[in-house]
Write an enzyme that holds these catalytic residues in place. Structure first.
Site, short mmCIF file in Angstrom:
data_model
loop_
_atom_site.label_atom_id
_atom_site.label_comp_id
_atom_site.label_asym_id
_atom_site.label_seq_id
_atom_site.Cartn_x
_atom_site.Cartn_y
_atom_site.Cartn_z
N ARG A 194 12.89 -10.25 122.58
CA ARG A 194 13.95 -9.39 123.44
C ARG A 194 13.85 -10.20 124.90
O ARG A 194 12.93 -9.97 125.58
CB ARG A 194 13.77 -8.01 123.51
N ASP A 218 15.34 -9.50 128.58
CA ASP A 218 15.59 -8.58 129.32
C ASP A 218 17.04 -8.86 129.87
O ASP A 218 17.78 -9.85 129.94
CB ASP A 218 14.73 -8.50 130.74
N ARG A 225 8.09 -12.10 134.55
CA ARG A 225 8.67 -12.02 135.95
C ARG A 225 7.66 -11.19 136.79
O ARG A 225 7.80 -11.70 138.08
CB ARG A 225 9.78 -10.89 135.77
#
Length: 245
Positions: free
Chosen positions: A51, A53, A198
């Site tokens: 997945r 973001d 991140r």
């Protein structure tokens, strides 16, 4: 049934991430599934390698789905790219073995985060890099990145709140390239935790701008506290570059 493997790229700027959500149709998975149904008149479930973001981009996302359709793949590829939004493109489609699974069969993933390190952001890079106006010390960032390589408990570097989920991961490599004014940070690992790339990037930027010490990396492994690590770098600078099987 046929098992179809796809390689695709997308500009994630206006989407709520890869995964289909119950409260919006504005996801990559939803857009592709609906387009496939329009072409072959069949409901399919698209399985992605992972997945991404909201706002994250991909140059080499991989997905698979199973279908009873006998459509030729060249025609399928053509019509998908005709009807998909212009910010989503399927680069390749091919038959895969019955057991191929885009998520479970991943051996490693390769992400790149782009930082635009100059006083003013370029209008051409503003959607695809994070602007840091102060000069970053890339040498210090490189030194800190060496401490992150290997197998560690990355609980301080994830937004995952569950205490049951393992946060032990192995980072194979981190490479920081400085092609002024673009700094690219390349991460390779078998897998990453939610927001991990991140947060790692935000931590390295803080080391680069002098607000965090290099040796704080080791203390973060000990504290396992998300609040002790760096900020979560914005999504728009991150690209899923490649998935290896």
């Amino acid at each position: 049934m046929r098992n179809i493997k796809m390689v695709l790229e997308y500009d994630g700027s206006k989407y709520q991430g890869w995964q289909k959500l119950g409260n919006t149709e504005n996801t990559i998975q939803e857009k592709i599934e609906k387009t496939i149904k329009m072409i072959i008149n069949e409901d399919i479930t698209l399985i992605g390698s992972g997945r991404t973001d909201a706002g994250v981009h991909a140059k080499g996302q991989v997905a698979n789905f199973k279908t009873n359709s006998e459509i030729e793949l060249n025609d399928f590829l053509y019509y998908l790219n005709v009807y998909l939004p212009k910010d989503i493109r399927v680069k390749d489609m091919r038959e895969a073995s019955e057991r191929f699974h885009a998520r479970y069969n991943v051996k490693k993933k390769y992400y790149v985060y782009y930082v635009y390190n100059d006083t003013f952001q370029s209008p051409f890079y503003r959607k695809y890099s994070y602007h840091v106006p102060e000069k970053l010390n890339v040498e210090n960032m490189n030194e800190a990145s060496k401490l992150l390589i290997g197998t560690h408990d990355f609980r301080a570097f994830t937004s995952v709140k569950s205490k049951k989920k393992s946060t032990i991961k192995t980072i194979e490599s981190i490479k920081i390239n400085n092609s002024t004014p673009i700094i690219s940070i390349e991460y390779t690992a078998e897998g990453f935790l939610y927001n991990m790339v991140r947060i790692l990037t935000g931590t390295l930027i803080e080391i680069g701008n002098g607000t965090r010490d290099i040796n704080s990396i080791n203390s973060l492994f000990d504290s396992k506290n998300r609040a002790d690590a760096g900020f979560t770098a914005p999504a728009h600078g991150l690209f899923l570059e490649k998935v290896i099987y």
